[in-house]
Design an enzyme around this catalytic site. Sequence first.
Site, PDB file in Angstrom:
ATOM      1  N   CYS A 122     -29.525  -7.560  36.078  1.00  0.00           N
ATOM      2  CA  CYS A 122     -29.246  -8.184  34.773  1.00  0.00           C
ATOM      3  C   CYS A 122     -30.171  -7.680  33.674  1.00  0.00           C
ATOM      4  O   CYS A 122     -29.875  -7.839  32.492  1.00  0.00           O
ATOM      5  CB  CYS A 122     -29.315  -9.700  34.887  1.00  0.00           C
ATOM      6  SG  CYS A 122     -28.089 -10.324  36.040  1.00  0.00           S
ATOM      7  N   HIS A 139     -30.044 -12.901  27.908  1.00  0.00           N
ATOM      8  CA  HIS A 139     -29.092 -12.648  28.984  1.00  0.00           C
ATOM      9  C   HIS A 139     -28.271 -13.904  29.242  1.00  0.00           C
ATOM     10  O   HIS A 139     -28.784 -15.025  29.195  1.00  0.00           O
ATOM     11  CB  HIS A 139     -29.837 -12.219  30.252  1.00  0.00           C
ATOM     12  CG  HIS A 139     -28.917 -12.100  31.429  1.00  0.00           C
ATOM     13  ND1 HIS A 139     -27.734 -11.403  31.355  1.00  0.00           N
ATOM     14  CD2 HIS A 139     -28.969 -12.631  32.680  1.00  0.00           C
ATOM     15  CE1 HIS A 139     -27.119 -11.486  32.515  1.00  0.00           C
ATOM     16  NE2 HIS A 139     -27.834 -12.229  33.337  1.00  0.00           N
ATOM     17  N   ASN A 162     -21.274 -14.630  33.441  1.00  0.00           N
ATOM     18  CA  ASN A 162     -22.436 -13.752  33.540  1.00  0.00           C
ATOM     19  C   ASN A 162     -21.943 -12.334  33.852  1.00  0.00           C
ATOM     20  O   ASN A 162     -21.429 -12.079  34.937  1.00  0.00           O
ATOM     21  CB  ASN A 162     -23.349 -14.278  34.654  1.00  0.00           C
ATOM     22  CG  ASN A 162     -24.592 -13.441  34.872  1.00  0.00           C
ATOM     23  OD1 ASN A 162     -24.728 -12.347  34.319  1.00  0.00           O
ATOM     24  ND2 ASN A 162     -25.499 -13.941  35.690  1.00  0.00           N
TER      25      ASN A 162
HETATM   26  O1  UT7 Z   1     -28.007 -13.312  36.303  1.00  0.00           O
HETATM   27  C1  UT7 Z   1     -28.958 -13.321  37.315  1.00  0.00           C
HETATM   28  C2  UT7 Z   1     -29.813 -14.506  37.249  1.00  0.00           C
HETATM   29  N1  UT7 Z   1     -29.113 -15.669  37.718  1.00  0.00           N
HETATM   30  C3  UT7 Z   1     -29.510 -16.848  37.307  1.00  0.00           C
HETATM   31  O2  UT7 Z   1     -30.392 -16.915  36.489  1.00  0.00           O
HETATM   32  C4  UT7 Z   1     -28.857 -18.106  37.876  1.00  0.00           C
HETATM   33  C5  UT7 Z   1     -29.899 -19.161  38.064  1.00  0.00           C
HETATM   34  N2  UT7 Z   1     -29.438 -20.389  38.681  1.00  0.00           N
HETATM   35  C6  UT7 Z   1     -28.502 -21.213  38.132  1.00  0.00           C
HETATM   36  O3  UT7 Z   1     -27.977 -20.912  37.084  1.00  0.00           O
HETATM   37  C7  UT7 Z   1     -28.209 -22.527  38.800  1.00  0.00           C
HETATM   38  O4  UT7 Z   1     -29.129 -22.743  39.832  1.00  0.00           O
HETATM   39  C8  UT7 Z   1     -26.764 -22.628  39.365  1.00  0.00           C
HETATM   40  C9  UT7 Z   1     -25.758 -22.735  38.203  1.00  0.00           C
HETATM   41  C10 UT7 Z   1     -26.452 -21.409  40.198  1.00  0.00           C
HETATM   42  C11 UT7 Z   1     -26.576 -23.863  40.224  1.00  0.00           C
HETATM   43  O5  UT7 Z   1     -26.913 -25.041  39.529  1.00  0.00           O
HETATM   44  P1  UT7 Z   1     -27.882 -26.130  40.183  1.00  0.00           P
HETATM   45  O6  UT7 Z   1     -27.943 -27.254  39.244  1.00  0.00           O
HETATM   46  O7  UT7 Z   1     -29.155 -25.442  40.536  1.00  0.00           O
HETATM   47  O8  UT7 Z   1     -27.070 -26.591  41.465  1.00  0.00           O
HETATM   48  P2  UT7 Z   1     -27.462 -26.491  43.014  1.00  0.00           P
HETATM   49  O9  UT7 Z   1     -27.402 -25.074  43.471  1.00  0.00           O
HETATM   50  O10 UT7 Z   1     -28.722 -27.219  43.262  1.00  0.00           O
HETATM   51  O11 UT7 Z   1     -26.261 -27.277  43.668  1.00  0.00           O
HETATM   52  C12 UT7 Z   1     -26.017 -28.650  43.399  1.00  0.00           C
HETATM   53  C13 UT7 Z   1     -24.803 -29.116  44.158  1.00  0.00           C
HETATM   54  C14 UT7 Z   1     -24.850 -28.757  45.642  1.00  0.00           C
HETATM   55  O12 UT7 Z   1     -24.277 -29.842  46.350  1.00  0.00           O
HETATM   56  P3  UT7 Z   1     -25.232 -30.924  47.095  1.00  0.00           P
HETATM   57  O13 UT7 Z   1     -26.061 -30.118  48.055  1.00  0.00           O
HETATM   58  O14 UT7 Z   1     -26.034 -31.535  45.994  1.00  0.00           O
HETATM   59  O15 UT7 Z   1     -24.234 -31.839  47.731  1.00  0.00           O
HETATM   60  C15 UT7 Z   1     -23.921 -27.576  45.738  1.00  0.00           C
HETATM   61  O16 UT7 Z   1     -23.311 -27.457  46.994  1.00  0.00           O
HETATM   62  O17 UT7 Z   1     -23.623 -28.491  43.636  1.00  0.00           O
HETATM   63  C16 UT7 Z   1     -22.892 -27.890  44.704  1.00  0.00           C
HETATM   64  N3  UT7 Z   1     -22.223 -26.701  44.177  1.00  0.00           N
HETATM   65  C17 UT7 Z   1     -21.011 -26.746  43.598  1.00  0.00           C
HETATM   66  N4  UT7 Z   1     -20.141 -27.740  43.374  1.00  0.00           N
HETATM   67  C18 UT7 Z   1     -18.991 -27.451  42.730  1.00  0.00           C
HETATM   68  C19 UT7 Z   1     -22.684 -25.435  44.157  1.00  0.00           C
HETATM   69  N5  UT7 Z   1     -21.783 -24.644  43.550  1.00  0.00           N
HETATM   70  C20 UT7 Z   1     -20.737 -25.422  43.198  1.00  0.00           C
HETATM   71  C21 UT7 Z   1     -19.500 -25.177  42.537  1.00  0.00           C
HETATM   72  N6  UT7 Z   1     -18.665 -26.222  42.324  1.00  0.00           N
HETATM   73  N7  UT7 Z   1     -19.148 -23.957  42.101  1.00  0.00           N
END
Ligand code: UT7
Length: 335
Positions: free
Chosen positions: A114, A262, A292
């Site tokens: 990225c 980004h 992204n």
């Molecule tokens: O470009 C390269 C750099 N990339 C980044 O900078 C990305 C950085 N990270 C992020 O943007 C965020 O961490 C995410 C958007 C990827 C995820 O958001 P989060 O608030 O950190 O969510 P999480 O991964 O902690 O997941 C929360 C919940 C989980 O369920 P439980 O364990 O709480 O029951 C996941 O299983 O959300 C669930 N989950 C989803 N639910 C619906 C994960 N992905 C999805 C989805 N739809 N697509």
Amino acid sequence: MTLRSVIVGTGMSVPDRVVTNRDLEARMDTSDEWIQQRSGIRERRHIAEGETPSGLAEVAARRALEAAGCGVEDLDGIVLATLSPEADFPGTSFFLHERLGADTIPCFDLRAQCSGFLYSLSVADGMIRSGQMRRLLVLGCEVHSTGLDMSTEGRDVAVLFGDGAGAVVVEGAEGGADDAGILAVRIHAEGRHARRLWIEAPGSGHYPVRVTPEILAEGRHWPHMEGRYVFKHAVTRMPEVLGETLDTAGIKADDVDLFLFHQANLRINEAVIQALGIPHVKCPSNIQRYGNCSAASIPMLLDEAQRGGHLEPGNIVAMTAFGSGFTWGSVVVRW
Ligand code: UT7
């Protein structure tokens, strides 16, 4: 008067096919609400059959060349940043080279994920200021859609990424402190985090072959991301490197007209904007429409800002990225 690198043309391209959050709901257990709330994304573009990364890059490149008022014959080199090459080797840039009919000028892919476009600008700036080249085409180009696990298993990554390409023409010009050009570049990496956001296979680290049925069965050929871990590093590193680059350029944050961050997650950028106390109006975003697009996100934003009339000669533009590697960096430009 010193030799400086001036961005003289911009262009971008995305596929026509729009994939909304609702479309993804039909393919995996996710929801429009979750995606918008966590990332800000409403829709993204995916290529259709027959479209390729070099095809997207060609459209972006031709637009940038037209805006710069020059032809491919005026270029001395092409640098294309990507993490999703058209072929593992030679990459994407060579297919673009063929499409453009670029004679025998050098081209290469640059891999810094990225942050790849900012790394590429850094390379172009070095080439120009050392006198090796006068004019380069610099691109970020990604086709993520063909490398995403579209089942519920892959939802944490699949909903975030989109396809697109952005391009600029960078040209050497003699100028003083108040003239247009790249004012400062700072790039960084920290390889100990490489496995927190990566695609493990196919890869020559696997023996005796780069991918096996077991690897495929375990899904190790899909992108893997520890979202929260990446998030924490992004919100720390982006303000840090932006501050460092502004200091190097001798520019105060208040004097920046446009911050281009980004587009990985609207919440990451909100946190950075809040930490720095920057007005929102100076921070355009396009993640809502394109997701992204990794290396392509910043040049796409730049092209939208330029064509949308948000940039005037003399404006200060600060571009900042963070991504897999980990890599991060910032480039400050006088427009
Ligand atoms: O470009 C390269 C750099 N990339 C980044 O900078 C990305 C950085 N990270 C992020 O943007 C965020 O961490 C995410 C958007 C990827 C995820 O958001 P989060 O608030 O950190 O969510 P999480 O991964 O902690 O997941 C929360 C919940 C989980 O369920 P439980 O364990 O709480 O029951 C996941 O299983 O959300 C669930 N989950 C989803 N639910 C619906 C994960 N992905 C999805 C989805 N739809 N697509």
